[in-house]
Design an enzyme around this catalytic site. Structure first.
Site, mmCIF file in Angstrom:
data_model
loop_
_atom_site.group_PDB
_atom_site.id
_atom_site.type_symbol
_atom_site.label_atom_id
_atom_site.label_comp_id
_atom_site.label_asym_id
_atom_site.label_seq_id
_atom_site.Cartn_x
_atom_site.Cartn_y
_atom_site.Cartn_z
ATOM 1 N N ASN A 33 -3.240 -29.261 3.298
ATOM 2 C CA ASN A 33 -4.243 -30.317 3.138
ATOM 3 C C ASN A 33 -3.785 -31.623 3.766
ATOM 4 O O ASN A 33 -2.604 -31.940 3.771
ATOM 5 C CB ASN A 33 -4.587 -30.501 1.649
ATOM 6 C CG ASN A 33 -3.753 -31.575 0.979
ATOM 7 O OD1 ASN A 33 -4.053 -32.776 1.067
ATOM 8 N ND2 ASN A 33 -2.662 -31.159 0.334
ATOM 9 N N SER B 291 3.204 -38.140 -0.677
ATOM 10 C CA SER B 291 2.148 -37.426 0.034
ATOM 11 C C SER B 291 2.309 -37.656 1.536
ATOM 12 O O SER B 291 2.562 -38.778 1.962
ATOM 13 C CB SER B 291 0.769 -37.904 -0.421
ATOM 14 O OG SER B 291 0.502 -37.426 -1.713
ATOM 15 N N ASN C 89 0.087 -37.607 3.841
ATOM 16 C CA ASN C 89 -1.142 -37.903 4.577
ATOM 17 C C ASN C 89 -1.552 -39.366 4.627
ATOM 18 O O ASN C 89 -2.648 -39.680 5.054
ATOM 19 C CB ASN C 89 -2.276 -37.044 4.012
ATOM 20 C CG ASN C 89 -1.904 -35.572 4.060
ATOM 21 O OD1 ASN C 89 -1.471 -35.082 5.096
ATOM 22 N ND2 ASN C 89 -2.030 -34.880 2.944
ATOM 23 N N PHE D 264 -6.238 -32.459 -7.801
ATOM 24 C CA PHE D 264 -7.415 -31.627 -8.062
ATOM 25 C C PHE D 264 -8.543 -32.493 -8.617
ATOM 26 O O PHE D 264 -9.669 -32.451 -8.145
ATOM 27 C CB PHE D 264 -7.083 -30.498 -9.040
ATOM 28 C CG PHE D 264 -8.228 -29.525 -9.212
ATOM 29 C CD1 PHE D 264 -8.330 -28.439 -8.356
ATOM 30 C CD2 PHE D 264 -9.192 -29.701 -10.184
ATOM 31 C CE1 PHE D 264 -9.393 -27.552 -8.475
ATOM 32 C CE2 PHE D 264 -10.258 -28.825 -10.312
ATOM 33 C CZ PHE D 264 -10.357 -27.741 -9.452
ATOM 34 N N PHE E 61 -5.840 -39.115 0.303
ATOM 35 C CA PHE E 61 -6.177 -39.948 -0.872
ATOM 36 C C PHE E 61 -7.634 -40.402 -0.872
ATOM 37 O O PHE E 61 -7.941 -41.576 -1.080
ATOM 38 C CB PHE E 61 -5.278 -41.198 -0.949
ATOM 39 C CG PHE E 61 -3.822 -40.945 -1.235
ATOM 40 C CD1 PHE E 61 -3.379 -39.736 -1.730
ATOM 41 C CD2 PHE E 61 -2.890 -41.956 -1.028
ATOM 42 C CE1 PHE E 61 -2.032 -39.519 -1.998
ATOM 43 C CE2 PHE E 61 -1.541 -41.757 -1.294
ATOM 44 C CZ PHE E 61 -1.113 -40.534 -1.772
HETATM 45 C C1 LIG Z 1 -5.642 -30.131 -1.840
HETATM 46 C C2 LIG Z 1 -4.462 -30.802 -2.473
HETATM 47 C C3 LIG Z 1 -4.516 -32.153 -2.752
HETATM 48 C C4 LIG Z 1 -3.419 -32.788 -3.341
HETATM 49 N N1 LIG Z 1 -3.506 -34.115 -3.646
HETATM 50 C C5 LIG Z 1 -2.468 -34.724 -4.251
HETATM 51 C C6 LIG Z 1 -2.541 -36.090 -4.634
HETATM 52 O O1 LIG Z 1 -3.564 -36.749 -4.437
HETATM 53 N N2 LIG Z 1 -1.449 -36.657 -5.215
HETATM 54 C C7 LIG Z 1 -0.305 -35.953 -5.469
HETATM 55 O O2 LIG Z 1 0.658 -36.516 -6.014
HETATM 56 N N3 LIG Z 1 -0.210 -34.645 -5.147
HETATM 57 C C8 LIG Z 1 -1.251 -34.030 -4.554
HETATM 58 N N4 LIG Z 1 -1.159 -32.707 -4.233
HETATM 59 C C9 LIG Z 1 0.116 -31.998 -4.472
HETATM 60 C C10 LIG Z 1 0.126 -31.233 -5.779
HETATM 61 O O3 LIG Z 1 -0.005 -32.104 -6.874
HETATM 62 C C11 LIG Z 1 1.444 -30.451 -5.902
HETATM 63 O O4 LIG Z 1 2.525 -31.359 -5.972
HETATM 64 C C12 LIG Z 1 1.659 -29.501 -4.726
HETATM 65 O O5 LIG Z 1 0.460 -28.924 -4.295
HETATM 66 C C13 LIG Z 1 2.656 -28.378 -5.079
HETATM 67 O O6 LIG Z 1 2.189 -27.599 -6.141
HETATM 68 P P1 LIG Z 1 1.404 -26.187 -5.931
HETATM 69 O O7 LIG Z 1 2.242 -25.361 -5.005
HETATM 70 O O8 LIG Z 1 1.265 -25.630 -7.310
HETATM 71 O O9 LIG Z 1 0.074 -26.522 -5.326
HETATM 72 C C14 LIG Z 1 -2.252 -32.051 -3.645
HETATM 73 C C15 LIG Z 1 -2.214 -30.684 -3.356
HETATM 74 C C16 LIG Z 1 -3.292 -30.046 -2.787
HETATM 75 C C17 LIG Z 1 -3.226 -28.577 -2.510
#
Ligand SMILES: Cc1cc2nc3c(=O)[nH]c(=O)nc-3n(C[C@H](O)[C@H](O)[C@H](O)COP(=O)(O)O)c2cc1C
Length: 341
Positions: free
Chosen positions: A109, A178, A180, A62, A113
């Site tokens: 998403n 991740s 991506n 976020f 990065f």
């Molecule tokens: C738009 C978006 C970007 C994310 N970017 C990262 C990131 O840069 N690094 C990371 O470790 N996790 C990233 N995540 C994963 C979240 O930290 C989390 O592990 C994942 O979304 C599951 O949790 P949630 O269901 O509460 O969203 C991202 C998630 C979303 C939705």
């Protein structure tokens, strides 16, 4: 409820990334008001030798560049995990790369990065740590591999980020999960992961202000045997914890959103309530495997106060969320924080 109406009226029809940017501006500008409006929870927890005001925090992704930490804490998050930060600045994938599956209150998403790079984020954190709001904040720093760095130079890339950022980190997370960045998740294989974690740990152990706790963040798509293998490796190397889980590349049958909408979003990591079941399974598995020798950050589909309580009851030391924040709005962090008491 006000937010739900606002979401329906405005954000729903707005490009998701634009909405994210607007939200960011509001979080930063609204900080003095947030502190007055949203009740702060005091339910202190000592985890990995750190003092957390309560167990609920904002998951990585976020605030990738550490631009809004005080504003986010003012909303009621007990800690903020910034990043993922990579050694070199990079733009991420072409837009559109962020999609809402509204009927599931989920997100897909493939940001890739996008971030300002470790040097820039380090100088931002340096300034933040000199302010009253930033000095004692619990700030996790999540690091990943620069896309342009070849796989055989991944260790050096992570080490560079760790070296620049560790002076300002409350804890450090090695993100190998991740979906991506091509090839990134292959680093979860123990033979690749061992040298990577060992090298980053050496940096974390030698941090100028004293040893900084180190965690690894894993994918929900790992087979159970691989979850166990990572847990064993974390114990072997003397890591402090595991963050479980990142987003999934799966598209479960249980999704309510129309398949054409899901397919139109395309590749990327899926997050939100559909992730809860597998993320909880991984948490339970990890806890059974490591006992109390490692901290576990539970993340994935945490949306309600009951989700927070359930994850803590299942053995989490800390809990984090991201997608719930997008759908539920600014009152959500303090509501979930209250469930940690
Ligand atoms: C738009 C978006 C970007 C994310 N970017 C990262 C990131 O840069 N690094 C990371 O470790 N996790 C990233 N995540 C994963 C979240 O930290 C989390 O592990 C994942 O979304 C599951 O949790 P949630 O269901 O509460 O969203 C991202 C998630 C979303 C939705």
């Amino acid at each position: 409820m006000v937010y739900r109406a606002l979401f329906d009226a405005v954000f729903r029809s707005m490009d998701p990334e634009k909405a994210h940017e607007r939200g960011f501006v509001a979080i930063r500008a609204g900080r003095p008001v947030s502190r007055l409006v949203f009740p702060a929870t005091r339910a202190p927890r000592r985890v990995m030798g750190l003092e957390f005001p309560h167990a609920f925090g904002l998951a990585a992704g976020f605030d990738k560049n550490a631009r809004a930490v005080p504003g986010l804490l003012a909303l009621g998050f007990g800690h903020v995990e910034i990043g993922t930060v990579t050694a070199r600045a990079q733009p991420g994938n072409p837009r559109p790369r962020l999609f809402r599956l509204i009927d599931d209150r989920a997100i897909v998403n493939r940001m890739g990065f996008n971030n300002d790079g470790a040097a820039e984020v380090a100088s931002r954190l340096h300034r933040l740590r000199r302010t009253a709001a930033g000095r004692d904040a619990v700030i996790g720093v999540n690091i990943g591999k620069t896309k342009a760095t070849p796989a055989d130079e991944a260790v050096a890339d992570y080490v560079e980020s760790a070296r620049l950022l560790v002076p300002y980190a409350s804890y450090l997370v090695v993100n190998v999960s991740s979906p991506n960045t091509p090839g990134l998740r292959d680093l979860q294989a123990v033979d690749s992961l061992r040298p990577l974690l060992a090298a980053v740990k050496a940096v974390a152990d030698a941090a100028p202000g004293g040893r900084v706790p180190l965690l690894v963040k894993i994918a929900p798509d790992l087979a159970d045997a691989d979850v166990d293998a990572v847990a064993d490796l974390a114990l072997e190397l003397g890591l402090d914890g595991i963050s479980a889980t990142n987003t999934t590349i799966a598209r479960p049958q249980t999704l309510r959103t129309d398949r054409t909408v899901v397919d139109a979003a395309g590749a990327g990591g899926l997050s939100g309530p559909v992730l809860a079941e597998r993320a909880t399974e991984v948490l339970v598995r990890l806890r059974a495997r490591v006992g109390d020798r490692l901290a576990i950050i539970a993340v994935g589909g945490i949306t309600t106060p009951d989700d927070v309580r359930a994850r803590l009851a299942a053995g989490a030391d800390l809990v984090q969320g991201y997608t719930g924040f997008i759908y539920e709005g600014p009152a959500w962090p303090s509501r979930l924080a209250a469930a940690t008491v």
